[in-house]
Design a protein around this motif. Structure first.
Motif, PDB file in Angstrom:
ATOM      1  N   UNK A 164       0.926  -1.217  -0.079  1.00 14.86           N
ATOM      2  CA  UNK A 164      -0.137   0.182  -0.095  1.00 14.86           C
ATOM      3  C   UNK A 164       1.005   1.208   0.049  1.00 14.86           C
ATOM      4  N   UNK A 165       0.796   1.895  -1.159  1.00 21.03           N
ATOM      5  CA  UNK A 165       1.751   3.299  -1.125  1.00 21.03           C
ATOM      6  C   UNK A 165       3.013   2.772  -1.133  1.00 21.03           C
ATOM      7  N   UNK A 166       3.544   1.610  -1.743  1.00 19.66           N
ATOM      8  CA  UNK A 166       4.803   1.111  -1.932  1.00 19.66           C
ATOM      9  C   UNK A 166       5.572   0.637  -0.589  1.00 19.66           C
ATOM     10  N   UNK A 167       4.477   0.392   0.501  1.00 21.02           N
ATOM     11  CA  UNK A 167       4.855  -0.149   1.632  1.00 21.02           C
ATOM     12  C   UNK A 167       4.341  -1.579   1.836  1.00 21.02           C
ATOM     13  N   UNK A 168       5.007  -2.572   2.061  1.00 17.85           N
ATOM     14  CA  UNK A 168       4.727  -3.921   2.365  1.00 17.85           C
ATOM     15  C   UNK A 168       3.995  -3.813   3.773  1.00 17.85           C
ATOM     16  N   UNK A 169       2.580  -4.314   3.366  1.00 16.12           N
ATOM     17  CA  UNK A 169       1.620  -4.473   4.416  1.00 16.12           C
ATOM     18  C   UNK A 169       1.228  -5.748   4.633  1.00 16.12           C
ATOM     19  N   UNK A 170       1.589  -6.818   3.798  1.00 11.87           N
ATOM     20  CA  UNK A 170       0.833  -8.173   4.051  1.00 11.87           C
ATOM     21  C   UNK A 170       1.651  -8.898   2.896  1.00 11.87           C
ATOM     22  N   UNK A 171       1.052 -10.116   2.900  1.00 13.22           N
ATOM     23  CA  UNK A 171       1.544 -11.205   1.784  1.00 13.22           C
ATOM     24  C   UNK A 171       0.458 -11.925   1.344  1.00 13.22           C
ATOM     25  N   UNK A 172       0.718 -12.693   0.134  1.00 15.26           N
ATOM     26  CA  UNK A 172      -0.338 -13.556  -0.357  1.00 15.26           C
ATOM     27  C   UNK A 172      -0.451 -14.971   0.172  1.00 15.26           C
ATOM     28  N   UNK A 173      -1.514 -15.502   0.762  1.00 17.16           N
ATOM     29  CA  UNK A 173      -1.382 -16.625   1.569  1.00 17.16           C
ATOM     30  C   UNK A 173      -1.788 -17.918   0.620  1.00 17.16           C
ATOM     31  N   UNK A 174      -2.698 -17.675  -0.264  1.00 18.41           N
ATOM     32  CA  UNK A 174      -3.135 -18.754  -1.159  1.00 18.41           C
ATOM     33  C   UNK A 174      -3.538 -18.295  -2.460  1.00 18.41           C
ATOM     34  N   UNK A 175      -3.423 -19.075  -3.362  1.00 20.20           N
ATOM     35  CA  UNK A 175      -3.546 -18.702  -5.004  1.00 20.20           C
ATOM     36  C   UNK A 175      -4.105 -20.097  -5.806  1.00 20.20           C
ATOM     37  N   UNK A 176      -5.208 -20.187  -6.058  1.00 15.75           N
ATOM     38  CA  UNK A 176      -5.861 -21.167  -6.699  1.00 15.75           C
ATOM     39  C   UNK A 176      -6.646 -20.709  -7.725  1.00 15.75           C
ATOM     40  N   UNK A 177      -7.047 -21.789  -8.724  1.00 16.08           N
ATOM     41  CA  UNK A 177      -8.058 -21.683  -9.855  1.00 16.08           C
ATOM     42  C   UNK A 177      -9.370 -21.607  -9.568  1.00 16.08           C
ATOM     43  N   UNK A 178     -10.315 -20.897  -9.630  1.00 15.47           N
ATOM     44  CA  UNK A 178     -11.687 -20.931  -9.602  1.00 15.47           C
ATOM     45  C   UNK A 178     -12.212 -21.793 -10.685  1.00 15.47           C
ATOM     46  N   UNK A 179     -12.907 -22.993 -10.532  1.00 13.98           N
ATOM     47  CA  UNK A 179     -12.934 -23.678 -11.776  1.00 13.98           C
ATOM     48  C   UNK A 179     -14.446 -23.325 -12.360  1.00 13.98           C
ATOM     49  N   UNK A 180     -15.340 -22.816 -11.607  1.00 16.37           N
ATOM     50  CA  UNK A 180     -16.542 -22.062 -12.154  1.00 16.37           C
ATOM     51  C   UNK A 180     -16.223 -20.732 -12.906  1.00 16.37           C
ATOM     52  N   UNK A 181     -15.350 -19.931 -12.556  1.00 18.87           N
ATOM     53  CA  UNK A 181     -15.247 -18.858 -13.261  1.00 18.87           C
ATOM     54  C   UNK A 181     -13.886 -18.771 -14.049  1.00 18.87           C
ATOM     55  N   UNK A 182     -13.012 -19.587 -14.058  1.00 19.87           N
ATOM     56  CA  UNK A 182     -11.704 -19.775 -14.687  1.00 19.87           C
ATOM     57  C   UNK A 182     -10.868 -18.369 -14.408  1.00 19.87           C
ATOM     58  N   UNK A 183     -10.969 -17.960 -13.149  1.00 19.92           N
ATOM     59  CA  UNK A 183     -10.266 -16.561 -12.775  1.00 19.92           C
ATOM     60  C   UNK A 183      -9.245 -17.331 -11.567  1.00 19.92           C
ATOM     61  N   UNK A 184      -8.290 -16.666 -11.315  1.00 16.57           N
ATOM     62  CA  UNK A 184      -7.518 -16.805  -9.998  1.00 16.57           C
ATOM     63  C   UNK A 184      -7.956 -16.072  -8.748  1.00 16.57           C
ATOM     64  N   UNK A 185      -8.219 -16.991  -8.112  1.00 16.03           N
ATOM     65  CA  UNK A 185      -8.699 -16.527  -6.482  1.00 16.03           C
ATOM     66  C   UNK A 185      -7.479 -16.617  -5.628  1.00 16.03           C
ATOM     67  N   UNK A 225      -5.005  -0.047  -4.078  1.00 11.97           N
ATOM     68  CA  UNK A 225      -5.365   1.047  -4.298  1.00 11.97           C
ATOM     69  C   UNK A 225      -6.427   1.642  -3.587  1.00 11.97           C
ATOM     70  N   UNK A 226      -6.101   2.441  -2.465  1.00 13.19           N
ATOM     71  CA  UNK A 226      -7.159   3.024  -1.562  1.00 13.19           C
ATOM     72  C   UNK A 226      -8.340   3.632  -2.309  1.00 13.19           C
ATOM     73  N   UNK A 227      -9.581   3.330  -1.779  1.00 16.61           N
ATOM     74  CA  UNK A 227     -10.674   4.416  -2.342  1.00 16.61           C
ATOM     75  C   UNK A 227     -10.950   5.398  -1.447  1.00 16.61           C
ATOM     76  N   UNK A 228     -12.060   5.923  -1.421  1.00 14.56           N
ATOM     77  CA  UNK A 228     -12.351   7.021  -0.405  1.00 14.56           C
ATOM     78  C   UNK A 228     -13.570   7.010   0.474  1.00 14.56           C
ATOM     79  N   UNK A 229     -14.063   5.557   0.372  1.00 12.72           N
ATOM     80  CA  UNK A 229     -15.155   5.273   1.335  1.00 12.72           C
ATOM     81  C   UNK A 229     -14.889   5.458   2.731  1.00 12.72           C
ATOM     82  N   UNK A 230     -15.912   5.982   3.715  1.00  8.40           N
ATOM     83  CA  UNK A 230     -15.687   5.925   5.028  1.00  8.40           C
ATOM     84  C   UNK A 230     -16.023   4.626   5.471  1.00  8.40           C
TER      85      UNK A 230
END
Length: 152
Positions: A58-79, A112-117
């Motif tokens: 976030x803004x170039x600063x590490x705030x976390x990490x990816x913990x899981x990555x898999x293919x969604x067979x219903x949508x063919x998108x990477x979850x 990419x942060x939004x402006x919602x409260x």
């Protein structure tokens, strides 16, 4: 007797360096951060260059990490599931993009942060995403050009 003292000192120094290295490696990879985190998820059309352990920034600063990555067979998108450090509230209209560190650098997940409260709660899914862009396909388009736009 002098040899034994030297061996003990050298052995202790080697052991101290090894422990220091393991501690440093654990902190860099996020394995032993010791910080509280909460998990969010997102779905990408393309997740090229992202794997488990990839930085979330976030803004170039590490705030976390990816913990899981898999293919969604219903949508063919990477979850993807990823963590964000506690205390960092992500607005619920934020977007998640896969960005590149540079021409030869690796990819990372960018918030990419939004402006919602209002903010995401642990376990929420981010709806606005942008997958990775293939550098090779961009270069091929640039080199080949577009025949329709060529002047006559």
């Amino acid at each position: 007797m002098s040899e034994n003292k030297t061996e003990i000192i050298v052995g202790g120094a080697v052991l101290a360096v090894a422990i220091g290295f393991l501690t440093y490696a654990g902190q860099i990879t996020g394995f032993s951060t010791g910080q509280e985190e909460y998990e969010l998820s997102a779905s990408f059309r393309s997740a090229d260059g992202v794997s488990v352990g990839t930085d979330v920034r976030l803004a170039g600063v590490k705030v976390g990490r990816v913990t899981a990555l898999e293919l969604d067979p219903a949508t063919y998108r990477a979850s993807a599931a990823f963590t964000v450090r506690s205390g960092i509230e992500v607005p619920d209209d934020s977007a998640i993009a896969i960005s590149s560190e540079g021409l030869l650098g690796g990819n990372y997940v960018e918030i990419l942060p939004g402006g919602s409260p209002f903010f995401f709660a642990p376990g929420d899914q981010v709806e606005f995403t942008q997958g990775s862009v293939s550098l090779v396909s961009l270069l091929m388009k640039f080199v080949a050009g577009d025949a329709e736009e060529a002047p006559e």
